[in-house]
Design a protein around this motif. Structure first.
Motif, short mmCIF file in Angstrom:
data_model
loop_
_atom_site.label_atom_id
_atom_site.label_comp_id
_atom_site.label_asym_id
_atom_site.label_seq_id
_atom_site.Cartn_x
_atom_site.Cartn_y
_atom_site.Cartn_z
N THR A 235 21.52 -34.37 56.33
CA THR A 235 21.27 -35.78 56.05
C THR A 235 20.80 -36.01 54.61
O THR A 235 21.19 -36.98 53.97
N PHE A 236 19.99 -35.09 54.11
CA PHE A 236 19.43 -35.19 52.75
C PHE A 236 19.72 -33.90 51.97
O PHE A 236 18.82 -33.10 51.72
N PRO A 237 20.97 -33.69 51.59
CA PRO A 237 21.35 -32.41 50.98
C PRO A 237 20.70 -32.12 49.63
O PRO A 237 20.57 -30.96 49.25
N ASP A 238 20.24 -33.14 48.94
CA ASP A 238 19.58 -32.90 47.66
C ASP A 238 18.08 -32.69 47.79
O ASP A 238 17.37 -32.60 46.79
N SER A 239 17.58 -32.58 49.02
CA SER A 239 16.14 -32.38 49.21
C SER A 239 15.70 -30.96 48.85
O SER A 239 14.54 -30.73 48.56
N GLY A 240 16.63 -30.01 48.83
CA GLY A 240 16.30 -28.66 48.38
C GLY A 240 16.20 -28.64 46.87
O GLY A 240 16.72 -29.51 46.17
N LEU A 241 15.51 -27.64 46.35
CA LEU A 241 15.34 -27.51 44.91
C LEU A 241 16.59 -26.92 44.27
O LEU A 241 17.23 -26.03 44.84
N ARG A 242 16.91 -27.38 43.08
CA ARG A 242 18.01 -26.79 42.31
C ARG A 242 17.62 -25.35 42.03
O ARG A 242 16.51 -25.08 41.60
N TYR A 243 18.53 -24.41 42.32
CA TYR A 243 18.21 -23.00 42.15
C TYR A 243 18.68 -22.53 40.79
O TYR A 243 19.87 -22.28 40.57
N LYS A 244 17.74 -22.46 39.86
CA LYS A 244 18.00 -22.05 38.49
C LYS A 244 19.19 -22.84 37.96
O LYS A 244 19.28 -24.04 38.17
N ASP A 245 20.11 -22.20 37.30
CA ASP A 245 21.31 -22.90 36.82
C ASP A 245 22.56 -22.34 37.50
O ASP A 245 23.65 -22.41 36.96
N LEU A 246 22.38 -21.83 38.70
CA LEU A 246 23.49 -21.22 39.43
C LEU A 246 24.43 -22.27 40.00
O LEU A 246 24.01 -23.36 40.39
N SER A 247 25.71 -21.89 40.05
CA SER A 247 26.69 -22.72 40.75
C SER A 247 27.55 -21.80 41.60
O SER A 247 27.65 -20.61 41.35
N ASN B 148 11.92 -14.43 52.09
CA ASN B 148 11.09 -14.77 50.94
C ASN B 148 10.32 -13.59 50.37
O ASN B 148 9.84 -13.67 49.25
N ARG B 149 10.20 -12.50 51.11
CA ARG B 149 9.51 -11.32 50.58
C ARG B 149 10.41 -10.51 49.65
O ARG B 149 9.94 -9.64 48.93
N SER B 150 11.71 -10.79 49.66
CA SER B 150 12.66 -10.05 48.84
C SER B 150 12.63 -10.53 47.39
O SER B 150 12.28 -11.67 47.10
N ASN B 151 13.04 -9.66 46.50
CA ASN B 151 13.10 -9.96 45.08
C ASN B 151 14.28 -10.90 44.82
O ASN B 151 15.43 -10.52 45.01
N ASP B 152 14.00 -12.10 44.37
CA ASP B 152 15.07 -13.08 44.19
C ASP B 152 15.89 -12.88 42.91
O ASP B 152 16.83 -13.62 42.66
N SER B 153 15.58 -11.88 42.12
CA SER B 153 16.36 -11.65 40.90
C SER B 153 17.78 -11.18 41.22
O SER B 153 18.66 -11.27 40.36
N ILE B 154 18.04 -10.74 42.45
CA ILE B 154 19.39 -10.28 42.80
C ILE B 154 20.27 -11.42 43.34
O ILE B 154 21.46 -11.22 43.57
N VAL B 155 19.70 -12.61 43.53
CA VAL B 155 20.47 -13.73 44.11
C VAL B 155 21.74 -14.03 43.31
O VAL B 155 22.80 -14.20 43.90
N PRO B 156 21.69 -14.11 41.97
CA PRO B 156 22.94 -14.39 41.24
C PRO B 156 24.05 -13.36 41.53
O PRO B 156 25.21 -13.74 41.76
N ASP B 157 23.70 -12.08 41.57
CA ASP B 157 24.69 -11.04 41.89
C ASP B 157 25.16 -11.16 43.34
O ASP B 157 26.33 -10.99 43.63
N LEU B 158 24.23 -11.46 44.22
CA LEU B 158 24.56 -11.62 45.63
C LEU B 158 25.58 -12.74 45.82
O LEU B 158 26.59 -12.57 46.51
N LEU B 159 25.34 -13.88 45.18
CA LEU B 159 26.25 -15.02 45.33
C LEU B 159 27.59 -14.79 44.66
O LEU B 159 28.62 -15.23 45.17
N SER B 160 27.59 -14.07 43.54
CA SER B 160 28.87 -13.84 42.86
C SER B 160 29.76 -12.92 43.66
O SER B 160 30.99 -12.93 43.50
N ALA B 161 29.18 -12.13 44.58
CA ALA B 161 29.98 -11.24 45.43
C ALA B 161 30.52 -11.95 46.67
O ALA B 161 31.26 -11.36 47.43
N ARG B 162 30.16 -13.20 46.86
CA ARG B 162 30.57 -13.93 48.07
C ARG B 162 31.72 -14.81 47.81
O ARG B 162 32.06 -15.54 47.15
#
Length: 106
Positions: A47-59, A92-106
């Protein structure tokens, strides 16, 4: 009007793995609590898709990536005019520095 939602296969597997872990260590009642929290958050985001925070500059496929934090996990997603796409279910306990690599593999 609420968006429809879709989970990427990997994100769905991450949710299942989390629920399995919770089941093993904390029991069925805790699984139900986590699942209810996730379901409620998805309903809110539809219902409110923009309610989450923008995640860095990832697309992802040209759409900005957002994150919605919950108590112990987060939903990483993007959306367009019709669909909320769940990209990852993040511990949330995981290191979020791998998120960009994780998403680029999807």
């Amino acid at each position: 009007m609420a968006l429809r939602h879709k989970w990427l296969k990997e994100a769905s597997q991450e949710l299942v793995s989390t629920l399995d872990y919770v089941q093993s260590y904390f029991g069925e009642r805790s699984v139900q609590m986590v699942y209810s929290e996730v379901s409620a958050r998805i309903k809110q985001l539809k219902t409110f898709p923009d309610s989450g925070l923008r995640y860095k500059d990832l697309s992802f496929n040209g759409k900005e990536v957002r994150i919605s934090h919950m108590k112990r996990s987060s939903i990483i997603y993007c959306h367009d005019e019709e669909t909320l796409l769940i990209l990852a279910f993040w511990n949330n306990r995981s290191n979020d520095s791998i998120v960009p690599d994780l998403l680029s593999a999807r």
